[in-house]
Design a protein around this motif. Structure first.
Motif, PDB file in Angstrom:
ATOM      1  N   MET A  80     -47.982  -3.550 -21.780  1.00  0.00           N
ATOM      2  CA  MET A  80     -47.216  -2.353 -21.360  1.00  0.00           C
ATOM      3  C   MET A  80     -46.276  -1.925 -22.489  1.00  0.00           C
ATOM      4  SD  MET A  80     -46.505  -0.420 -18.599  1.00  0.00           S
ATOM      5  CE  MET A  80     -45.210   0.478 -17.773  1.00  0.00           C
ATOM      6  N   GLU A  81     -46.333  -0.641 -22.827  1.00  0.00           N
ATOM      7  CA  GLU A  81     -45.422  -0.134 -23.865  1.00  0.00           C
ATOM      8  C   GLU A  81     -43.987  -0.114 -23.317  1.00  0.00           C
ATOM      9  OE1 GLU A  81     -46.535   0.032 -26.613  1.00  0.00           O
ATOM     10  OE2 GLU A  81     -48.667   0.461 -26.465  1.00  0.00           O
ATOM     11  N   PRO A  82     -42.999  -0.160 -24.203  1.00  0.00           N
ATOM     12  CA  PRO A  82     -41.612  -0.190 -23.701  1.00  0.00           C
ATOM     13  C   PRO A  82     -41.158   1.163 -23.148  1.00  0.00           C
ATOM     14  CG  PRO A  82     -41.640  -0.039 -26.100  1.00  0.00           C
ATOM     15  CD  PRO A  82     -43.073  -0.191 -25.668  1.00  0.00           C
ATOM     16  N   ILE A  83     -40.093   1.107 -22.367  1.00  0.00           N
ATOM     17  CA  ILE A  83     -39.326   2.321 -22.080  1.00  0.00           C
ATOM     18  C   ILE A  83     -38.499   2.575 -23.333  1.00  0.00           C
ATOM     19  CG2 ILE A  83     -37.438   3.286 -20.718  1.00  0.00           C
ATOM     20  CD1 ILE A  83     -38.372   1.513 -18.389  1.00  0.00           C
TER      21      ILE A  83
ATOM     22  N   ARG B 241     -36.445  -0.283 -25.490  1.00  0.00           N
ATOM     23  CA  ARG B 241     -36.188  -0.054 -26.899  1.00  0.00           C
ATOM     24  C   ARG B 241     -35.300   1.170 -27.022  1.00  0.00           C
ATOM     25  NH1 ARG B 241     -40.730  -0.376 -31.646  1.00  0.00           N
ATOM     26  NH2 ARG B 241     -39.239  -0.227 -33.344  1.00  0.00           N
ATOM     27  N   MET B 242     -34.294   1.079 -27.892  1.00  0.00           N
ATOM     28  CA  MET B 242     -33.412   2.238 -28.104  1.00  0.00           C
ATOM     29  C   MET B 242     -33.475   2.604 -29.578  1.00  0.00           C
ATOM     30  SD  MET B 242     -30.142   1.169 -25.717  1.00  0.00           S
ATOM     31  CE  MET B 242     -29.531   2.844 -25.525  1.00  0.00           C
ATOM     32  N   ILE B 243     -33.499   3.907 -29.845  1.00  0.00           N
ATOM     33  CA  ILE B 243     -33.396   4.314 -31.247  1.00  0.00           C
ATOM     34  C   ILE B 243     -32.272   5.337 -31.383  1.00  0.00           C
ATOM     35  CG2 ILE B 243     -35.816   3.832 -31.800  1.00  0.00           C
ATOM     36  CD1 ILE B 243     -36.318   6.800 -31.841  1.00  0.00           C
ATOM     37  N   THR B 244     -31.600   5.267 -32.494  1.00  0.00           N
ATOM     38  CA  THR B 244     -30.474   6.181 -32.706  1.00  0.00           C
ATOM     39  C   THR B 244     -30.311   6.514 -34.180  1.00  0.00           C
ATOM     40  OG1 THR B 244     -28.096   6.523 -32.433  1.00  0.00           O
ATOM     41  CG2 THR B 244     -28.791   4.257 -32.829  1.00  0.00           C
TER      42      THR B 244
END
Ligand SMILES: Cc1cc2nc3c(=O)[nH]c(=O)nc-3n(C[C@H](O)[C@H](O)[C@H](O)COP(=O)(O)OP(=O)(O)OC[C@H]3O[C@@H](n4cnc5c(N)ncnc54)[C@H](O)[C@@H]3O)c2cc1C
Length: 381
Positions: A1-4, A30-33
């Motif tokens: 499953m791919e991440p949120i 996963r968070m990107i900024t």
């Protein structure tokens, strides 16, 4: 499953991540900024100078600490370049990331006015920690600053700067400060209170030209007046960041259009915070983000949950004249009832049926905030 994947680590991104983790400890997040990913309270930026805060001391936690707390992978200094909703992928600085669900919390850009003069590019705006660091540097050791815009952020910075001894000029086309939020009597009281701490008003005026002079800047106003100053700040409003959503084919109006489950026109993409238009409302404030973050967290676990917005008056952080506002809906017919004396202003906006639809409380009248808020209708019941 791919991440949120959550794009953005402002209040919107970190709130939805935290609320999601309360409900689900195992799903990949996963968070990107584009920023450094520090967790901080953005509202403090306009009160930070008097509080002696630097960009470093405003940060409550850094990205590795947040990654640990949220059991998330956080990529900082990574810019989202495009979204492919069909493939459910993101293009980020030389890489492609897959997502199962995508949350856009990319915030808003400060509006830049078109100004003549050779120093138009030197005008500062403060919308994140890095801006604040640059602003502190620009005002260090100089006595004067001019602020374009007498809205919430302009008034708060004016109070903060005047409070620590700066000579502050504020320029705004409206006839009184907080012109879109306050009726005239309340606006006049704010004007007087900030003048009493040293704010110099230039109302009914706009800045046409900003030029460099030997010591600082020279502003030419629309009435011909000239202001000499050492730093210039713009606080004339924010525009939701919508371009990536638009390019991806998502529905965009003033903000990224979402329904009450915070879902965009694509079933796997959500948006909240300053970039989003929720059921027709663009509300770039903390309280709506908290409400939206809680609702969206539940929706991300698979339980579609519409956001509710109670009445959410905004506290204007001007210690010289404490103020609370809840403006009436633009299309509402009604009248302001105003009681004003030297201790405060109590302005209540009632419709034809006598129901409370908006308020502006200043000075001692702010003590009635909680009781009166209970009378205001919910924005999204
Ligand atoms: C000076 C000031 C004072 C305020 N005072 C108050 C107050 O008193 N009360 C109140 O209710 N509200 C106040 N607000 C508003 C409130 O702070 C904001 O509504 C809120 O912080 C916005 O959070 P956000 O997560 O939507 O956006 P932001 O905090 O702006 O976060 C956006 C995130 O998206 C990232 N990002 C953007 N584009 C990209 C990209 N292409 N790729 C990767 N990352 C990207 C950014 O790096 C950032 O991490 C104030 C705002 C300001 C500026």
């Amino acid at each position: 499953m791919e991440p949120i994947v959550i794009v953005g680590t402002g209040l919107g991104g970190y709130t939805v991540a935290r609320e999601f983790r309360k409900l689900d400890q195992s799903a990949a997040l996963r968070m990107i900024t584009a920023s450094g990913g520090q967790f901080y309270s953005k509202p403090m930026l306009s009160n930070a100078l008097a509080a002696g805060k630097t960009a470093e001391t405003l940060a409550i936690a850094d990205a590795p600490q947040m990654a640990d707390r949220l059991k998330a992978e956080i990529d900082t200094r990574v810019t989202l370049l495009s979204i492919d909703p069909q493939a459910q992928t993101l293009e980020v600085d030389g890489d492609t990331l897959a997502y199962s669900k995508l949350v856009l919390t990319v915030g808003a850009d400060p509006i830049r006015l078109t100004l003549a003069g050779d120093a138009a590019d030197a005008v500062l705006s403060v919308n994140d920690l890095e801006d604040y660091a640059g602003f502190r540097e620009a005002v260090a050791g100089v006595p004067r600053i001019a602020i374009m815009g007498a809205g919430l952020i302009g008034c708060e910075f004016a109070n903060d700067l005047a409070g620590v001894g700066y000579a502050v000029d504020v320029i705004d086309p409206a006839a009184w400060p907080l012109g879109r939020l306050l009726p005239p009597e309340a606006g006049a009281s704010m004007r007087q209170a900030l003048a009493s701490v040293g704010v110099h008003w230039h109302l009914g005026q706009v800045v046409n030209t900003v030029d460099r002079v030997k010591a600082g800047y020279r502003l030419q106003l629309s009435n011909g007046d000239v202001i000499e100053t050492d730093a210039v700040m713009s606080a004339v409003g924010l525009r939701p960041r919508t371009s990536l959503a638009r390019q991806a084919g998502l529905t965009v109006n003033r903000g990224i259009v979402v329904d009450r489950t915070l879902r965009t026109s694509d079933a796997h993409i959500y948006a909240l915070g300053d970039c989003a238009e929720v059921a027709g409302l663009v509300l770039p404030f903390v309280m709506p983000i908290m409400q939206a973050g809680r609702a969206l967290a539940r929706t991300l676990t698979g339980e579609d949950t519409p956001v509710t917005y109670p009445a959410m008056p905004v506290v204007v952080k001007t210690p010289a004249w404490p103020t609370v506002v809840s403006p009436p809906p633009l299309d509402d017919q009604g009248e302001w009832e105003v009681a004003a004396d030297s201790n405060g202003v109590r302005a209540l906006f009632r419709d034809a049926a006598g129901d409370l639809k908006g308020l502006a409380l200043c000075g001692e009248a702010t003590e009635e905030k909680n009781a009166l808020t209970r009378e205001l209708p919910a924005l999204l019941a």
